[in-house]
Design a protein around this motif. Structure first.
Motif, PDB file in Angstrom:
ATOM      1  N   ILE A   1      29.546  16.011 -14.485  1.00  0.00           N
ATOM      2  CA  ILE A   1      28.318  15.860 -13.611  1.00  0.00           C
ATOM      3  C   ILE A   1      27.572  15.598 -13.827  1.00  0.00           C
ATOM      4  O   ILE A   1      26.170  14.942 -12.924  1.00  0.00           O
TER       5      ILE A   1
ATOM      6  N   THR B   1      18.616  11.858  -9.667  1.00  0.00           N
ATOM      7  CA  THR B   1      18.301  13.372 -10.355  1.00  0.00           C
ATOM      8  C   THR B   1      17.965  14.235  -9.533  1.00  0.00           C
ATOM      9  O   THR B   1      17.960  15.376  -9.438  1.00  0.00           O
ATOM     10  N   LYS B   2      18.375  13.740  -8.261  1.00  0.00           N
ATOM     11  CA  LYS B   2      18.198  14.587  -7.396  1.00  0.00           C
ATOM     12  C   LYS B   2      16.362  15.359  -6.896  1.00  0.00           C
ATOM     13  O   LYS B   2      16.039  16.464  -7.062  1.00  0.00           O
ATOM     14  N   LEU B   3      15.916  14.588  -7.218  1.00  0.00           N
ATOM     15  CA  LEU B   3      14.301  14.334  -7.629  1.00  0.00           C
ATOM     16  C   LEU B   3      14.096  12.897  -6.071  1.00  0.00           C
ATOM     17  O   LEU B   3      14.696  12.419  -5.758  1.00  0.00           O
TER      18      LEU B   3
ATOM     19  N   ARG C   1      11.651  10.848 -13.831  1.00  0.00           N
ATOM     20  CA  ARG C   1      12.885  11.845 -13.913  1.00  0.00           C
ATOM     21  C   ARG C   1      12.084  12.038 -15.565  1.00  0.00           C
ATOM     22  O   ARG C   1      12.413  12.905 -15.877  1.00  0.00           O
TER      23      ARG C   1
ATOM     24  N   ILE D   1       8.774  14.902 -13.924  1.00  0.00           N
ATOM     25  CA  ILE D   1       9.343  15.573 -12.660  1.00  0.00           C
ATOM     26  C   ILE D   1       8.498  15.519 -11.730  1.00  0.00           C
ATOM     27  O   ILE D   1       9.090  15.501 -10.377  1.00  0.00           O
TER      28      ILE D   1
ATOM     29  N   ILE E   1      23.177  23.337 -11.494  1.00  0.00           N
ATOM     30  CA  ILE E   1      23.163  22.606 -12.633  1.00  0.00           C
ATOM     31  C   ILE E   1      22.432  21.604 -12.461  1.00  0.00           C
ATOM     32  O   ILE E   1      22.027  21.147 -14.006  1.00  0.00           O
ATOM     33  N   GLN E   2      21.643  21.237 -11.610  1.00  0.00           N
ATOM     34  CA  GLN E   2      20.982  19.786 -11.736  1.00  0.00           C
ATOM     35  C   GLN E   2      19.673  20.885 -12.461  1.00  0.00           C
ATOM     36  O   GLN E   2      18.842  19.961 -13.108  1.00  0.00           O
TER      37      GLN E   2
ATOM     38  N   LEU F   1      19.682  20.730 -15.764  1.00  0.00           N
ATOM     39  CA  LEU F   1      19.891  20.478 -16.482  1.00  0.00           C
ATOM     40  C   LEU F   1      18.304  19.453 -17.119  1.00  0.00           C
ATOM     41  O   LEU F   1      18.445  19.170 -18.115  1.00  0.00           O
ATOM     42  N   GLN F   2      17.734  19.929 -16.064  1.00  0.00           N
ATOM     43  CA  GLN F   2      16.564  19.258 -15.998  1.00  0.00           C
ATOM     44  C   GLN F   2      16.083  20.519 -17.046  1.00  0.00           C
ATOM     45  O   GLN F   2      14.847  19.972 -18.094  1.00  0.00           O
TER      46      GLN F   2
END
Lengths: 178, 188
Positions: A22, A27-29, B46, B49, B127-128, B131-132
């Protein structure tokens, strides 16, 4: 500084195969639209504001140095505060009342210690200091003014008080007169 | 022909020289921000967040950089030094947040899952999100190592320069972190 992506992927595949599957670079942020256009201006503005705050606090620190002038100014400022003023006024009022109260207590105590004979002797010796009216009122009563005195009789009041009235005074009256 | 790394180093050197001249200090700092602000932002983002938190941490980081740039000796790469400051600021922030979390009654609001759900700047799928959540369970240093290797593809040597930890120690940290995240993601 950066390592080959393949090496990193290979390493991850060995440790955590699902995670490697995956793995994405992002990070899709997301950042708000146009955020980076103004970021440097915002940051520089923040730095300038921070510098100004520091300059201001260092100036006020200088003003707070422990010099005698600053001490006097601080005391003056402190005294001018309304709460301090009210506090001092309250202390002053309480002090005055306690002085008055303790004085009256002490004079009462002295009088209690004086015997009747000593008081009579004192009045004999200082009769001039006492008001005639007060002595007459104490012995005869408030209606002593209504007593009719014949014109033919000459009364020496001082002598009368000294010779006769004083002996009639009891200790209570003496205390009143004192 | 110059490699991109060499060009990078020369640029950094020019910026540092300008920073030492009072009249060009502000201009040089602007150049430094233009070059590194985005990379620093994403590094911090990251870890913490949320965007708003990132913005605060980034501002603190830049203030620290501005104040400390005079003391930068140049024995490390400029980027490594900037990364170190950003990492420290982000970890300080995480520690503060943890403290607030442990004393706050409103745990629902502080829950990462709810925060991610409410964050309009998080576009990830389930899923992301998971993951976070998995990354949130890692100790701060493991989290940093994982982020730098997994997302930034940094070499262990570069991470070692930033964190001041041995390469061997970093390999072990990354290994443990990846295993923990894998377990979190594959559990029911």
């Amino acid at each position: 500084m950066r390592e080959n992506q393949d090496n990193i992927h290979k390493e991850l595949k060995e440790i955590a195969p699902f995670l490697a599957q995956i793995r994405q670079k992002e990070t899709k942020l997301e950042a708000p639209n146009g955020y980076f256009n103004h970021l440097e201006d915002n940051i520089l503005a923040c730095i300038k504001a921070e510098e100004e705050t520091q300059n201001w606090s260092s100036t006020s620190l200088k003003a707070n140095e422990a010099t005698p002038q600053n001490w006097l100014l601080a005391i003056k400022k402190w005294l001018l505060r309304p709460s301090v003023g009210i506090g001092f006024a309250m202390i002053l009022i309480v002090s005055i009342f306690s002085i008055i109260w303790s004085n009256s207590q002490s004079s009462d105590a002295i009088l209690m210690a004086v015997s009747e004979i000593e008081a009579t002797e004192y009045i004999h010796e200082n009769i001039d200091q006492f008001s005639e009216t007060l002595i007459l009122e104490s012995v005869i009563g408030e209606d002593w003014t209504t007593i009719e005195i014949s014109d033919e009789i000459e009364i020496d009041f001082d002598k009368y008080i000294e010779d006769d009235l004083i002996d009639e005074l009891d200790s209570e009256l003496i205390n009143e007169l004192l | 022909m110059q490699s991109s790394t060499q060009k990078d180093i020369l640029e950094d050197e020019a910026i540092l020289k300008m920073l030492n001249i009072p009249s060009s200090r502000d201009r040089a700092f602007r150049l430094l921000l233009q070059k590194y602000q985005e990379r620093l932002y994403w590094h911090i983002r990251r870890i913490v967040i949320e965007h708003e938190d990132t913005n605060d941490v980034l501002q603190n980081t830049c203030i620290r950089i501005y104040k400390g740039i005079k003391s930068f000796k140049g024995n490390a790469r400029l980027y490594t030094w900037l990364y170190r400051i950003a990492s420290n600021e982000a970890i300080t922030f995480l520690k503060k947040r943890k403290k607030i979390k442990s004393t706050s009654i409103d745990n629902e609001e502080n829950n990462l899952e709810n925060r991610l759900h409410a964050d309009v700047y998080f576009e990830g799928d389930e899923i992301q999100k998971k993951l976070q959540l998995a990354l949130d369970t890692l100790p701060e240093k493991q989290r940093l190592v994982f982020d730098m290797r997994y997302y930034d593809a940094m070499s262990y040597q570069a991470i070692s320069d930033v964190l001041g930890t041995s390469v061997g120690g970093l390999k072990a940290s990354y290994h443990h972190a990846a295993k923990k995240v894998e377990a979190f993601l594959t559990q029911e």
